[in-house]
Design an enzyme around this catalytic site. Structure first.
Site, mmCIF file in Angstrom:
data_model
loop_
_atom_site.group_PDB
_atom_site.id
_atom_site.type_symbol
_atom_site.label_atom_id
_atom_site.label_comp_id
_atom_site.label_asym_id
_atom_site.label_seq_id
_atom_site.Cartn_x
_atom_site.Cartn_y
_atom_site.Cartn_z
ATOM 1 N N GLU A 58 0.844 -1.191 0.000
ATOM 2 C CA GLU A 58 0.000 0.000 0.000
ATOM 3 C C GLU A 58 0.884 1.247 0.000
ATOM 4 O O GLU A 58 1.727 1.416 0.885
ATOM 5 C CB GLU A 58 -0.939 0.040 1.208
ATOM 6 C CG GLU A 58 -1.843 1.282 1.155
ATOM 7 C CD GLU A 58 -3.011 1.263 2.135
ATOM 8 O OE1 GLU A 58 -4.077 1.774 1.781
ATOM 9 O OE2 GLU A 58 -2.834 0.729 3.244
ATOM 10 N N GLY A 103 1.050 4.966 0.750
ATOM 11 C CA GLY A 103 0.291 5.856 1.616
ATOM 12 C C GLY A 103 -0.063 5.126 2.899
ATOM 13 O O GLY A 103 -1.015 4.332 2.944
ATOM 14 N N GLY A 108 -1.793 7.269 9.056
ATOM 15 C CA GLY A 108 -1.982 6.900 10.468
ATOM 16 C C GLY A 108 -1.855 5.415 10.755
ATOM 17 O O GLY A 108 -1.991 4.996 11.912
ATOM 18 N N SER A 160 -5.059 1.554 7.922
ATOM 19 C CA SER A 160 -5.398 0.608 6.846
ATOM 20 C C SER A 160 -4.494 -0.623 6.918
ATOM 21 O O SER A 160 -4.939 -1.739 6.650
ATOM 22 C CB SER A 160 -5.314 1.278 5.472
ATOM 23 O OG SER A 160 -4.062 1.885 5.280
ATOM 24 N N HIS A 177 -2.034 10.996 -4.824
ATOM 25 C CA HIS A 177 -3.211 11.230 -5.669
ATOM 26 C C HIS A 177 -2.943 12.224 -6.794
ATOM 27 O O HIS A 177 -3.870 12.745 -7.406
ATOM 28 C CB HIS A 177 -4.431 11.688 -4.848
ATOM 29 C CG HIS A 177 -4.715 10.789 -3.687
ATOM 30 N ND1 HIS A 177 -4.788 9.428 -3.798
ATOM 31 C CD2 HIS A 177 -4.908 11.057 -2.367
ATOM 32 C CE1 HIS A 177 -5.023 8.887 -2.614
ATOM 33 N NE2 HIS A 177 -5.087 9.856 -1.718
HETATM 34 C C1 LIG Z 1 -4.471 9.419 2.072
HETATM 35 S S1 LIG Z 1 -3.041 9.156 3.073
HETATM 36 C C2 LIG Z 1 -3.000 7.394 3.206
HETATM 37 C C3 LIG Z 1 -4.123 6.851 4.015
HETATM 38 C C4 LIG Z 1 -4.022 5.386 4.373
HETATM 39 N N1 LIG Z 1 -3.720 4.543 3.249
HETATM 40 C C5 LIG Z 1 -5.369 4.975 4.952
HETATM 41 O O1 LIG Z 1 -6.169 4.343 4.236
HETATM 42 O O2 LIG Z 1 -5.626 5.301 6.105
HETATM 43 C C6 LIG Z 1 -1.779 9.540 1.960
HETATM 44 C C7 LIG Z 1 -0.358 9.259 2.452
HETATM 45 O O3 LIG Z 1 0.484 9.290 1.308
HETATM 46 C C8 LIG Z 1 1.716 9.873 1.644
HETATM 47 N N2 LIG Z 1 2.291 10.451 0.418
HETATM 48 C C9 LIG Z 1 2.037 11.676 -0.115
HETATM 49 N N3 LIG Z 1 2.749 11.858 -1.234
HETATM 50 C C10 LIG Z 1 3.461 10.720 -1.418
HETATM 51 C C11 LIG Z 1 4.384 10.295 -2.412
HETATM 52 N N4 LIG Z 1 4.718 11.089 -3.423
HETATM 53 N N5 LIG Z 1 4.939 9.069 -2.299
HETATM 54 C C12 LIG Z 1 4.607 8.255 -1.255
HETATM 55 N N6 LIG Z 1 3.731 8.607 -0.281
HETATM 56 C C13 LIG Z 1 3.172 9.820 -0.374
HETATM 57 C C14 LIG Z 1 1.390 10.919 2.714
HETATM 58 O O4 LIG Z 1 2.510 11.149 3.533
HETATM 59 C C15 LIG Z 1 0.217 10.258 3.441
HETATM 60 O O5 LIG Z 1 0.682 9.603 4.587
#
Ligand SMILES: C[S@@+](CC[C@H](N)C(=O)[O-])C[C@H]1O[C@@H](n2cnc3c(N)ncnc32)[C@H](O)[C@@H]1O
Length: 252
Positions: free
Chosen positions: A64, A66, A69, A72, A135
């Protein structure tokens, strides 16, 4: 009623309603979830259960992108059990705190091809890849191009929060707007159907058509089901009905 109490009561009621409505194990686990924060649209759980259930019996490798917290990763652990190899990828080094037996965290960027290749080489073939990272369209595309070939021949590619493709100004999205990830996915529908192209066709359809069995679109979520595909065969079966003249049944 005090605002804090009211909000806790509402949360409790929402949780009870989710448990009452749960139609699958994953929905029930998500409804009961407490502890580490999880951030997913609630309709994902029924969909994930539908696609992931067949993989529960084995020791899956789930990646996964991201972690945030950590909630997931907890859900995947509960759903797939202790044998699952869970891999979290995040830019935030604090996510290392979710390392545990059979749970590894890699710190890096999903748009960094070398980093993704290193992770893939270490973890081996992937059963389930979930992109829930930045995203951003360009990042989603790099991740897809780099890791789709690293997913097992019968594995699953999932990309969450395609809503970003519609959101302006945060992501530069918009309905039908060129360059968004959703527009890229629409193009992939043509690739999936490359077997049937007539004009300007390659004799050998591109790798995607040979590797993908289906593209499942849901609100804000795409799941691509991999399966080795050969040229589809139109295979009429059964007999052409021969009309026989039968005597009319006699009145009794
Ligand atoms: C929407 S949260 C993830 C939520 C988690 N999967 C959940 O379902 O609870 C997005 C995460 O992606 C990380 N993130 C943002 N940009 C990123 C990148 N370019 N590469 C990897 N991780 C990234 C952020 O630090 C954040 O922790």
């Amino acid at each position: 009623m005090h605002r804090g109490v009211r909000s806790r009561t509402l949360k409790g009621l929402r949780r009870l309603r989710a448990m009452w409505n749960a139609g699958s194990d994953m929905e029930m686990l998500a409804a009961k979830h407490r502890g580490h924060v999880m951030n997913k649209w609630s309709h994902y759980f029924a969909i994930y259960d539908r696609h992931f259930a067949r993989l529960r019996a084995g020791a899956v490798t789930l990646v996964e992108i991201g972690v945030a917290g950590g909630g997931s990763l907890d859900l995947w652990r509960q759903y797939f059990g202790p044998r699952a190899q869970l891999i979290g990828i995040d830019t935030n080094p604090e996510c290392r705190r979710f390392e545990a037996p059979n749970t590894r965290i890699f710190i890096g960027r999903q748009e960094d091809v070398d980093f993704l290749e290193r992770v893939a080489a270490e973890v081996g073939p992937i059963d389930i890849l979930i992109d829930d990272g930045s995203h951003r369209f360009a990042d989603q595309l790099v991740t897809f191009r780099t890791l789709f070939p690293r997913i097992k021949a019968d594995g699953l590619y999932c990309c969450e929060d395609l809503c970003s493709s519609y959101w302006e100004p945060e992501y530069g999205g918009g309905v039908g707007k060129a360059g968004t990830y959703v527009e890229f996915l629409k193009g992939l529908i043509d690739e999936l159907n490359a077997w049937f192209w007539r004009d300007g066709v390659d004799k050998e359809p591109a790798a995607f058509a040979r590797a993908a069995h289906g593209m499942h679109f849901y609100p804000a979520l795409i799941i691509i089901e991999k399966r080795a595909m050969a040229a589809p065969i139109l295979n009429p079966v059964g007999h052409t009905a021969k009309l026989e003249s039968r005597p009319a049944p006699m009145d009794s």
